[in-house]
Design a protein around this motif. Structure first.
Motif, PDB file in Angstrom:
ATOM      1  N   SER A  16       0.821  -1.214   0.000  1.00 19.25           N
ATOM      2  CA  SER A  16       0.000   0.000   0.000  1.00 19.25           C
ATOM      3  C   SER A  16       0.852   1.259   0.000  1.00 19.25           C
ATOM      4  O   SER A  16       0.641   2.169  -0.807  1.00 19.25           O
ATOM      5  N   PHE A  17       1.829   1.326   0.888  1.00 17.24           N
ATOM      6  CA  PHE A  17       2.719   2.485   0.922  1.00 17.24           C
ATOM      7  C   PHE A  17       3.589   2.541  -0.338  1.00 17.24           C
ATOM      8  O   PHE A  17       3.874   3.627  -0.835  1.00 17.24           O
ATOM      9  N   GLY A  18       4.005   1.388  -0.851  1.00 20.36           N
ATOM     10  CA  GLY A  18       4.994   1.380  -1.916  1.00 20.36           C
ATOM     11  C   GLY A  18       4.455   1.429  -3.325  1.00 20.36           C
ATOM     12  O   GLY A  18       5.009   2.116  -4.181  1.00 20.36           O
ATOM     13  N   ALA A  19       3.372   0.681  -3.593  1.00 26.34           N
ATOM     14  CA  ALA A  19       2.996   0.492  -5.000  1.00 26.34           C
ATOM     15  C   ALA A  19       1.494   0.494  -5.248  1.00 26.34           C
ATOM     16  O   ALA A  19       1.049   0.083  -6.316  1.00 26.34           O
ATOM     17  N   ALA A  20       0.703   0.981  -4.293  1.00 23.85           N
ATOM     18  CA  ALA A  20      -0.752   0.882  -4.437  1.00 23.85           C
ATOM     19  C   ALA A  20      -1.283   1.662  -5.625  1.00 23.85           C
ATOM     20  O   ALA A  20      -2.251   1.249  -6.267  1.00 23.85           O
ATOM     21  N   GLY A  21      -0.682   2.814  -5.933  1.00 20.78           N
ATOM     22  CA  GLY A  21      -1.124   3.586  -7.084  1.00 20.78           C
ATOM     23  C   GLY A  21      -0.894   2.836  -8.382  1.00 20.78           C
ATOM     24  O   GLY A  21      -1.767   2.778  -9.262  1.00 20.78           O
ATOM     25  N   THR A  22       0.284   2.241  -8.505  1.00 23.60           N
ATOM     26  CA  THR A  22       0.618   1.444  -9.679  1.00 23.60           C
ATOM     27  C   THR A  22      -0.289   0.226  -9.783  1.00 23.60           C
ATOM     28  O   THR A  22      -0.783  -0.118 -10.868  1.00 23.60           O
ATOM     29  N   VAL A  72      -9.531  -3.588  -0.954  1.00 24.70           N
ATOM     30  CA  VAL A  72      -9.586  -2.210  -1.472  1.00 24.70           C
ATOM     31  C   VAL A  72      -8.939  -2.144  -2.853  1.00 24.70           C
ATOM     32  O   VAL A  72      -9.470  -1.511  -3.775  1.00 24.70           O
ATOM     33  N   LEU A  73      -7.794  -2.805  -3.005  1.00 28.91           N
ATOM     34  CA  LEU A  73      -7.044  -2.761  -4.259  1.00 28.91           C
ATOM     35  C   LEU A  73      -7.538  -3.785  -5.277  1.00 28.91           C
ATOM     36  O   LEU A  73      -7.093  -3.759  -6.431  1.00 28.91           O
ATOM     37  N   LYS A 174      -7.297   5.984  -3.838  1.00 27.60           N
ATOM     38  CA  LYS A 174      -7.328   4.525  -3.662  1.00 27.60           C
ATOM     39  C   LYS A 174      -6.117   4.075  -2.848  1.00 27.60           C
ATOM     40  O   LYS A 174      -6.223   3.205  -1.968  1.00 27.60           O
ATOM     41  N   LYS A 175      -4.981   4.679  -3.128  1.00 30.93           N
ATOM     42  CA  LYS A 175      -3.776   4.355  -2.366  1.00 30.93           C
ATOM     43  C   LYS A 175      -3.970   4.692  -0.892  1.00 30.93           C
ATOM     44  O   LYS A 175      -3.629   3.894  -0.014  1.00 30.93           O
ATOM     45  N   MET A 176      -4.522   5.849  -0.605  1.00 32.48           N
ATOM     46  CA  MET A 176      -4.757   6.249   0.792  1.00 32.48           C
ATOM     47  C   MET A 176      -5.747   5.308   1.469  1.00 32.48           C
ATOM     48  O   MET A 176      -5.584   4.963   2.646  1.00 32.48           O
ATOM     49  N   ALA A 177      -6.769   4.880   0.742  1.00 33.43           N
ATOM     50  CA  ALA A 177      -7.736   3.945   1.325  1.00 33.43           C
ATOM     51  C   ALA A 177      -7.066   2.622   1.677  1.00 33.43           C
ATOM     52  O   ALA A 177      -7.348   2.027   2.723  1.00 33.43           O
ATOM     53  N   ALA A 178      -6.150   2.170   0.812  1.00 37.20           N
ATOM     54  CA  ALA A 178      -5.421   0.934   1.099  1.00 37.20           C
ATOM     55  C   ALA A 178      -4.501   1.110   2.300  1.00 37.20           C
ATOM     56  O   ALA A 178      -4.415   0.233   3.171  1.00 37.20           O
ATOM     57  N   ILE A 179      -3.821   2.252   2.358  1.00 32.44           N
ATOM     58  CA  ILE A 179      -2.944   2.530   3.505  1.00 32.44           C
ATOM     59  C   ILE A 179      -3.749   2.546   4.797  1.00 32.44           C
ATOM     60  O   ILE A 179      -3.359   1.936   5.806  1.00 32.44           O
ATOM     61  N   LEU A 180      -4.879   3.228   4.782  1.00 37.14           N
ATOM     62  CA  LEU A 180      -5.687   3.367   6.002  1.00 37.14           C
ATOM     63  C   LEU A 180      -6.330   2.053   6.423  1.00 37.14           C
ATOM     64  O   LEU A 180      -6.749   1.919   7.571  1.00 37.14           O
TER      65      LEU A 180
END
Length: 221
Positions: A16-22, A72-73, A174-180
């Motif tokens: 999530s912190f590293g590659a969730a956007g990708t 989420v992802l 989406k990345k923030m949702a995965a992190i949270l």
């Protein structure tokens, strides 16, 4: 276009912190993504803010958080079963052989992992090295490309410009949702970002400053 992307990191929340956007971008394009997670992060220091875990409960809690983040992802998850903070002491060839078996079953066209030596945490470096060794052991005609993520402060100076730069602006929420989804980890890590920022006014800005771009080096075999 990729057909199947396999992400290999050692801890719940690394994805999530590293590659969730990708990852989110690939999923929007219809690309299958599988996360091979090395450990349950059971030796991590963060227990939530406010505290929601203790040393006994944290493995199961972090496992549930990881499952939620993968939902989420919209990615598949497989746990590799290694012990947190012990990957550097595992026999690398044995870990590489294990990963090679997993990859030969999954048939990825792309593998994303940490760049060994430039990934800060010993687990990151160890699993990244084993992943690259595993892919290198595969027959060349079925060998996937490897994108290696370097996160140490000296990576740019030592390695130069990353070849892959993914624009994740449309996927940052989406990345923030995965992190949270990683409740035990998120606030402590994001708070640390803010504490060391000279410009961020809040956690969202601190996250955008530190996590708003995802870059990778293409591994040369």
């Amino acid at each position: 276009m990729e057909k199947h992307v396999v992400v290999i990191f050692p801890h719940p929340d690394d994805e999530s912190f590293g590659a969730a956007g990708t990852i989110a971008k690939f999923r929007e394009e219809g690309v299958r993504v599988t996360y091979l997670c090395g450990t349950l992060g059971e030796m991590g220091r963060n227990m939530g803010n406010p505290i929601i875990a203790n040393r006994e409960s944290v493995p199961e809690i972090r496992k549930k958080e990881l499952i939620n983040a993968c939902k989420v992802l919209d990615i598949e998850l497989k746990l590799l079963g290694y012990r947190d903070k012990m990957l550097e002491f595992e026999d690398r060839k044995e870990v590489a052989s294990h990963l090679k078996e997993e990859l030969e079953q999954l048939h990825p066209t792309l593998v994303i992992t940490h760049y060994p030596g430039y990934a800060v945490h010993p687990d990151h470096n160890a699993l990244g090295a084993a992943t690259i060794e595993a892919v290198g052991m595969m027959e060349e005609q079925v060998r996937p490309e490897v994108w290696a993520q370097a996160i140490s402060d000296n990576s740019f100076a030592m390695l130069g410009e990353p070849q892959i730069k993914v624009d994740i602006a449309n996927y940052f929420d989406k990345k923030m949702a995965a992190i949270l989804a990683h409740e035990t980890q998120a606030k402590g890590i994001l708070g640390n970002f803010k504490e060391h920022s000279t410009i961020a006014k809040d956690l969202s800005e601190a996250a955008q400053e530190r996590l708003g771009k995802e870059e990778f080096y293409v591994w040369d075999f």
